[in-house]
Design a protein around this motif. Structure first.
Motif, mmCIF file in Angstrom:
data_model
loop_
_atom_site.group_PDB
_atom_site.id
_atom_site.type_symbol
_atom_site.label_atom_id
_atom_site.label_comp_id
_atom_site.label_asym_id
_atom_site.label_seq_id
_atom_site.Cartn_x
_atom_site.Cartn_y
_atom_site.Cartn_z
ATOM 1 N N LEU A 99 2.948 -4.160 -5.840
ATOM 2 C CA LEU A 99 2.712 -4.325 -4.426
ATOM 3 C C LEU A 99 1.208 -4.258 -4.213
ATOM 4 O O LEU A 99 0.623 -3.193 -4.304
ATOM 5 C CB LEU A 99 3.440 -3.204 -3.666
ATOM 6 N N VAL A 101 -2.553 -4.881 -2.245
ATOM 7 C CA VAL A 101 -3.061 -4.458 -0.934
ATOM 8 C C VAL A 101 -4.040 -5.473 -0.336
ATOM 9 O O VAL A 101 -4.516 -5.299 0.763
ATOM 10 C CB VAL A 101 -3.756 -3.082 -0.993
ATOM 11 N N TYR A 102 -4.322 -6.541 -1.123
ATOM 12 C CA TYR A 102 -5.209 -7.548 -0.528
ATOM 13 C C TYR A 102 -4.813 -8.962 -0.951
ATOM 14 O O TYR A 102 -4.052 -9.157 -1.889
ATOM 15 C CB TYR A 102 -6.682 -7.263 -0.864
ATOM 16 N N PRO A 113 -7.742 -7.423 3.420
ATOM 17 C CA PRO A 113 -6.514 -6.628 3.431
ATOM 18 C C PRO A 113 -5.329 -7.497 3.863
ATOM 19 O O PRO A 113 -5.459 -8.318 4.776
ATOM 20 C CB PRO A 113 -6.800 -5.548 4.489
ATOM 21 N N THR A 140 1.228 -5.372 0.762
ATOM 22 C CA THR A 140 1.386 -4.344 1.783
ATOM 23 C C THR A 140 1.013 -4.887 3.159
ATOM 24 O O THR A 140 0.034 -5.612 3.292
ATOM 25 C CB THR A 140 0.439 -3.163 1.458
ATOM 26 N N GLN A 146 1.763 3.612 8.405
ATOM 27 C CA GLN A 146 2.175 3.837 7.020
ATOM 28 C C GLN A 146 3.685 4.075 6.902
ATOM 29 O O GLN A 146 4.325 3.620 5.969
ATOM 30 C CB GLN A 146 1.422 5.045 6.481
ATOM 31 N N HIS A 149 5.573 0.718 6.796
ATOM 32 C CA HIS A 149 5.039 -0.458 6.097
ATOM 33 C C HIS A 149 6.108 -1.133 5.239
ATOM 34 O O HIS A 149 6.236 -2.354 5.225
ATOM 35 C CB HIS A 149 3.776 -0.100 5.293
ATOM 36 N N MET A 171 10.707 5.358 0.823
ATOM 37 C CA MET A 171 9.929 6.548 1.185
ATOM 38 C C MET A 171 10.785 7.768 1.499
ATOM 39 O O MET A 171 10.362 8.890 1.298
ATOM 40 C CB MET A 171 9.042 6.237 2.392
ATOM 41 N N LYS A 359 -3.414 -5.358 -7.843
ATOM 42 C CA LYS A 359 -3.982 -4.883 -6.587
ATOM 43 C C LYS A 359 -3.958 -5.956 -5.506
ATOM 44 O O LYS A 359 -3.900 -5.655 -4.325
ATOM 45 C CB LYS A 359 -5.422 -4.430 -6.789
#
Lengths: 477, 215
Positions: A99, A101-102, A113, A140, A146, A149, A171, A359
């Motif tokens: 997963l 993030v950008y 992002p 993400t 958060q 998400h 989560m 990433k």
């Protein structure tokens, strides 16, 4: 049916790994930071120390879990022609990365992002790519709170593909409940979702031998609703597992068996996929290093263990770019290693479109990897070995020293039997040509412009949005 | 044994990654009444710097570096309490931990050890550390730097929480914040207003050296 597999462990070695895992679970046990899960295990026969949060799991429980676990799983999709039945016999089904993030922007080249808009685009691109069989939620939603998400990512993905969606985030039990509610909206109810699980979820243990509380409670909630889960162990040789390959394989196997005990005692017969993303750490930086000779060997060992247990698996990777710009920047040696990891009895692989060691994502990278995958998976295809395909009758007709080229058998069968690599993709690979990225980018743009995914009913979308909004409000309290 | 011999024993213990030998040498230094500052500055410090250099040059790897740091910590834990507070020997204090909801600790431990090996006083808060705890502990220890590690894309938001918390308490400038961990990037660090991103352990130490001088 014949198909090529990397075979690593002998039968005796598999036995030793299995016995070591039993010993590990019984003697060392699993640390589980959830009292409700510990209690369930204790009620089922585990020896639980609540103060240390450790459950020692006896062999009988592992055996019972193995007995209860389903051998065949169907990962369903909004469009049933995209359903995947595992185990496979030919090449594994391939998914996008996760997963990150950008996103690396195709026009400006900048990293920015990722947002829900990017998830929607990336998933829709994957929906349009022939080499992509299912979609990880991949990036993400960085612009949302958060706590929700994962829900936003799942919901956005489900709206933008008719292929199976593989969630990457769990989560808490409540979070999982909401995921189930969202899926149920599309499936037409919880029973329907149970029959046709439109999404599955990766639930990680944390090596060595532990579970985070929210994650494990979330996993329990998912399997109770019949959502397939992948029990991912990230056993990193020298970091979160012994530096030895055997120790890493045994640790990842132990964690998978522990997860299996939890899912099968929480919900007997619930779909469970054996899963690992294990590799050594770099001895210079301490970071995970997939580009090693060990990674495919670890995957091969684990793929064999999963087959031995008769449980479908996701232990290989198809992400061939650890750098942060699109292309195939790695040498043959390391790309070969990743390729071998897809030939390990694994039923599912993932990694398409990822850059920078997971990433980030790049749309053009997804096109490159999906295209190369369409060539590479030919090495894993099913080949029929039978009297008919051995074709002695044809040999007899052709006779000594003559050619088969003009025999009708050749004309009739060559397109079935021989795989024709996509020449264009080969051109990119062979030359590391300047055209690889620009051409991939053009394809990505044309798919994003032209490929549409049937929209969900407005009412369903509205209800889903409300579920997430309410959850966000409640969480803020 | 004279002082020089004990200092050499201390250095050798670090260079041979031997915690037992380090403890023995530190005890010998104390027993003979050596100034603990001398034991550190003439025995331990040059040796750990040498280890750091070798690591930079790729002559040794992380496992050796970690063991050397362990040996260093063992000796320091005996010697440091004997040094009067006003003769501080560390470069400064770093409060470090893995953020709330995240129990990954290996990367954080590597950074923690390397910081310690390069002369920082490190207060390691462990894993699943609450935002408020980072800040409270940093204040208590008068730490110039807070290091926050996050290994999951679902927990990196807590790094921002630390910065927001500092800002809301109007003490943002008192503590530099370094962030690191798998899903973090330089851009993320900038976006949340952190003082720097540690891509790996070695760059984090360089960053800490820079941040500590800034104040």
């Amino acid at each position: 049916m014949a198909n090529a597999k990397v075979v690593f462990l002998s039968k005796d070695e598999q036995d030793l790994i299995h016995e070591s895992s039993l010993k590990s679970l019984n003697d060392i046990g699993m640390m589980i930071r959830s009292d409700s899960t510990l209690k369930m295990l204790s009620d089922s026969g585990a020896d639980v120390d609540y103060s240390k949060k450790v459950a020692r799991i006896p062999e009988e429980m592992v055996n019972e879990a193995l007995k209860k676990a389903p051998r065949n799983i169907r990962l369903c999709a909004r469009d049933s022609k995209n359903d995947m039945r595992i185990p496979t016999s030919g090449p594994p089904y391939a998914a996008t990365t996760g997963l990150g993030v950008y996103v690396r922007d195709m026009d400006t080249g900048e990293k920015r992002p990722s947002t829900r808009k990017d998830i929607a685009d990336f998933i829709r691109l994957g929906d349009g790519l022939e080499g992509v069989d299912f979609l990880w939620t991949s990036i993400t939603a960085t612009e949302v709170p958060q706590v929700t998400h994962g829900l936003h990512e799942l919901w956005t993905a489900l709206q933008n593909t008719t292929k199976h969606v593989n969630g990457v985030s769990v989560m808490s039990a409540e979070d999982s409940r909401k995921q189930v509610e969202l899926g149920s909206l599309i499936a037409g109810g919880e029973d329907e979702l149970r029959k046709r699980p439109l999404f599955s979820v990766i639930c990680c243990s944390i090596a060595p031998l532990s579970f985070e509380g929210g994650a494990v409670e979330g996993m329990v909630e998912l399997v109770k609703a019949g959502i397939p889960i992948m029990s991912m162990s990230m056993s990193l040789s020298g970091g979160s597992s012994p530096v030895t390959l055997a120790g890493t394989i045994a640790n990842a196997n132990s964690e998978n068996l522990a997860s299996l005990v939890i899912t099968q005692f929480a919900a007997p017969g619930s779909p469970h996929i054996y899963c690992s993303s294990s590799a050594p750490i770099s001895m210079k930086t301490g970071m995970i290093n997939y580009m090693t000779s060990e990674q495919p060997l670890i995957a091969a060992g684990l793929g064999q263990m999963a087959r031995r247990y008769g449980i479908p698996s996701m232990v290989g990777d198809w992400g061939i770019n650890d750098m942060d710009t699109p292309g195939i920047p790695h040498p043959f040696t390391t790309v070969l290693g990743i390729t071998l990891s897809t030939m390990t009895n694994t039923d599912l692989v993932s990694g398409i479109g990822g850059i920078d060691a997971v990433k980030g994502v790049a749309f053009d990278q997804a096109v490159i990897e999906a295209s190369v995958w369409r060539n590479v998976r030919a090495y894993m295809r099913d080949v029929t070995i039978s009297e008919e395909t051995i074709a002695l009758d044809v040999v007899k007709e052709v006779g000594h020293g003559n050619t088969f080229l003009t025999h009708p058998h050749t004309a009739r069968n060559f397109k079935k039997e021989l795989f024709f690599f996509d020449e264009k993709t080969l051109g990119w690979e062979a030359t590391l040509s300047d055209s690889m990225v620009p051409e991939a980018r053009a394809i990505a743009k044309s798919i994003l412009k032209e490929h549409t995914v049937p929209a969900l009913d407005d009412e369903i979308v509205r209800s889903g949005n409300e579920i997430i909004e309410r959850y966000e409000k409640d969480a803020k309290g | 044994m004279d002082e020089k011999e004990v200092q050499k024993d201390l250095a050798d213990a670090i260079l041979s990654y031997d915690s037992v030998a380090a403890e023995k040498a530190a005890k010998a230094a104390i027993k003979m009444g050596m100034d603990p500052l001398n034991a550190i500055e003439k025995g331990l410090s040059p040796a750990i710097e040498d280890v750091g250099d070798k690591f930079e040059k790729m002559e040794i790897y992380l496992p050796e570096l970690m063991l050397a740091a362990d040996a260093m910590r063992t000796a320091m834990s005996l010697l440091l309490p004997l040094i009067p507070k006003d003769k501080a020997v560390s470069k400064g204090t770093v409060v470090i931990g893995t953020v709330q909801g995240d129990i990954h600790e290996i990367g954080k431990n590597i950074v923690s050890n390397m910081l310690m090996a390069s002369g920082f006083n490190v207060e390691d808060l462990g894993v699943d550390v609450k935002t408020a705890t980072f800040v409270e502990e940093a204040q208590k220890a008068n730490a110039k730097i807070i290091g926050a590690s996050a290994l999951m894309s679902s927990t990196i938001g807590s790094q921002k929480d630390i910065i927001d918390y500092l800002t809301s308490m109007k003490i943002r400038k008192k503590h530099a914040v370094m962030v690191g961990g798998g899903p973090t990037t330089g851009q993320w660090s900038k976006e949340i207003g952190a003082d720097g991103w540690g891509e790996d352990a070695a760059t984090t130490v360089k960053l800490a050296n820079k941040l500590i001088k800034r104040k």
